[in-house]
Design a protein around this motif. Structure first.
Motif, short mmCIF file in Angstrom:
data_model
loop_
_atom_site.label_atom_id
_atom_site.label_comp_id
_atom_site.label_asym_id
_atom_site.label_seq_id
_atom_site.Cartn_x
_atom_site.Cartn_y
_atom_site.Cartn_z
N GLU A 138 0.83 -1.26 0.10
CA GLU A 138 0.03 -0.03 0.03
C GLU A 138 0.84 1.20 0.22
OE1 GLU A 138 -3.14 -0.03 -0.25
OE2 GLU A 138 -3.13 -2.42 -0.21
N PHE A 139 2.00 1.14 0.78
CA PHE A 139 2.75 2.43 0.65
C PHE A 139 4.33 1.71 1.12
CE2 PHE A 139 4.91 5.68 3.04
CZ PHE A 139 4.87 6.61 2.27
N ASP A 140 5.27 2.63 0.57
CA ASP A 140 6.49 2.31 0.86
C ASP A 140 7.44 3.61 0.54
OD1 ASP A 140 9.24 1.11 1.50
OD2 ASP A 140 9.20 -0.24 -0.03
N GLY A 141 7.81 4.14 1.94
CA GLY A 141 8.62 5.20 1.74
C GLY A 141 8.86 6.05 2.87
N THR A 142 9.50 7.14 3.07
CA THR A 142 9.84 8.01 4.30
C THR A 142 8.72 8.71 4.55
OG1 THR A 142 10.90 9.78 3.09
CG2 THR A 142 12.29 7.82 3.56
N VAL A 143 8.78 8.83 6.01
CA VAL A 143 7.43 9.69 6.61
C VAL A 143 8.29 10.30 7.82
CG1 VAL A 143 5.49 8.29 5.78
CG2 VAL A 143 6.70 7.61 7.89
N GLU A 144 7.50 11.41 8.37
CA GLU A 144 7.83 11.96 9.57
C GLU A 144 7.08 11.37 10.98
OE1 GLU A 144 7.27 16.35 9.50
OE2 GLU A 144 8.03 16.35 7.40
N SER A 145 5.84 10.79 10.60
CA SER A 145 5.24 10.03 11.72
C SER A 145 4.19 9.33 11.34
CB SER A 145 4.27 11.33 12.88
OG SER A 145 3.61 11.79 12.04
N VAL A 146 3.81 8.27 12.04
CA VAL A 146 2.69 7.44 11.98
C VAL A 146 2.03 7.28 13.19
CG1 VAL A 146 2.25 5.09 11.22
CG2 VAL A 146 4.64 6.02 10.57
N LEU A 147 0.61 7.29 12.86
CA LEU A 147 -0.51 7.34 13.99
C LEU A 147 -1.08 5.91 13.97
CD1 LEU A 147 -1.45 8.64 16.60
CD2 LEU A 147 -3.27 9.67 15.18
N VAL A 148 -1.05 4.81 14.98
CA VAL A 148 -1.81 3.56 14.45
C VAL A 148 -2.86 3.28 15.53
CG1 VAL A 148 0.11 2.78 13.13
CG2 VAL A 148 0.11 2.35 15.61
N PRO A 149 -3.73 2.43 15.34
CA PRO A 149 -4.95 2.00 16.36
C PRO A 149 -4.46 0.71 17.06
CG PRO A 149 -5.64 1.45 13.96
CD PRO A 149 -4.30 2.24 13.93
N GLY A 150 -3.62 0.80 18.06
CA GLY A 150 -3.03 -0.37 18.94
C GLY A 150 -4.12 -0.93 19.63
N ALA A 151 -3.77 -2.20 20.14
CA ALA A 151 -4.93 -2.76 20.78
C ALA A 151 -5.26 -2.15 22.23
CB ALA A 151 -4.39 -4.19 21.22
N MET A 152 -4.22 -1.40 22.56
CA MET A 152 -4.34 -0.86 23.96
C MET A 152 -4.80 0.73 23.70
SD MET A 152 -4.01 -3.24 26.14
CE MET A 152 -3.79 -2.17 27.59
N GLY A 153 -5.09 1.11 22.44
CA GLY A 153 -5.51 2.71 22.05
C GLY A 153 -4.40 3.10 21.08
N GLN A 154 -4.87 4.15 20.60
CA GLN A 154 -3.93 4.74 19.40
C GLN A 154 -2.77 5.37 20.10
OE1 GLN A 154 -5.87 8.67 17.69
NE2 GLN A 154 -5.72 7.29 15.89
N PHE A 155 -1.82 5.06 19.23
CA PHE A 155 -0.45 5.66 19.52
C PHE A 155 0.47 6.00 18.40
CE2 PHE A 155 0.50 1.01 19.05
CZ PHE A 155 1.90 1.07 18.39
N GLU A 156 1.48 7.14 18.63
CA GLU A 156 2.15 7.53 17.48
C GLU A 156 3.50 7.15 17.51
OE1 GLU A 156 2.50 12.03 15.46
OE2 GLU A 156 2.48 11.94 17.72
N ILE A 157 4.01 6.87 16.40
CA ILE A 157 5.42 6.57 16.09
C ILE A 157 6.21 7.73 15.60
CG2 ILE A 157 6.99 4.88 14.95
CD1 ILE A 157 4.40 3.03 15.00
#
Length: 80
Positions: free
Chosen positions: A13-32
């Motif tokens: 779906e995507f392959d590249g460089t980013v500044e940040s990633v926000l994901v819906p984790g099992a214990m809640g949303q978290f940012e990388i």
């Protein structure tokens, strides 16, 4: 910067460089962000958001998992 790769059963779906990633984790949303601690986590239904040079992009997922290692973020997801 982070190297992000998002893979679904159908395609990359995507392959590249980013500044940040926000994901819906099992214990809640978290940012990388850059230099995030190594982690492996399951993902639940929700929205993955990432910010790159083209702006913020959102992707609706049903679930999956994320792995972070040395500024490389790998997501294996099931799409809606």
């Amino acid at each position: 910067m982070l190297q992000l790769k998002i893979v679904s059963p159908e395609k990359i779906e995507f392959d590249g460089t980013v500044e940040s990633v926000l994901v819906p984790g099992a214990m809640g949303q978290f940012e990388i962000l850059t230099d995030h601690a190594p982690i492996i986590s399951t993902l639940q239904k929700g929205t993955v958001e990432y910010l790159n040079s083209e702006g913020k992009t959102s992707l609706e997922i049903l679930g999956g998992f994320v792995e972070v290692q040395k500024n490389v973020v790998s997501l294996c997801v099931e799409l809606k």
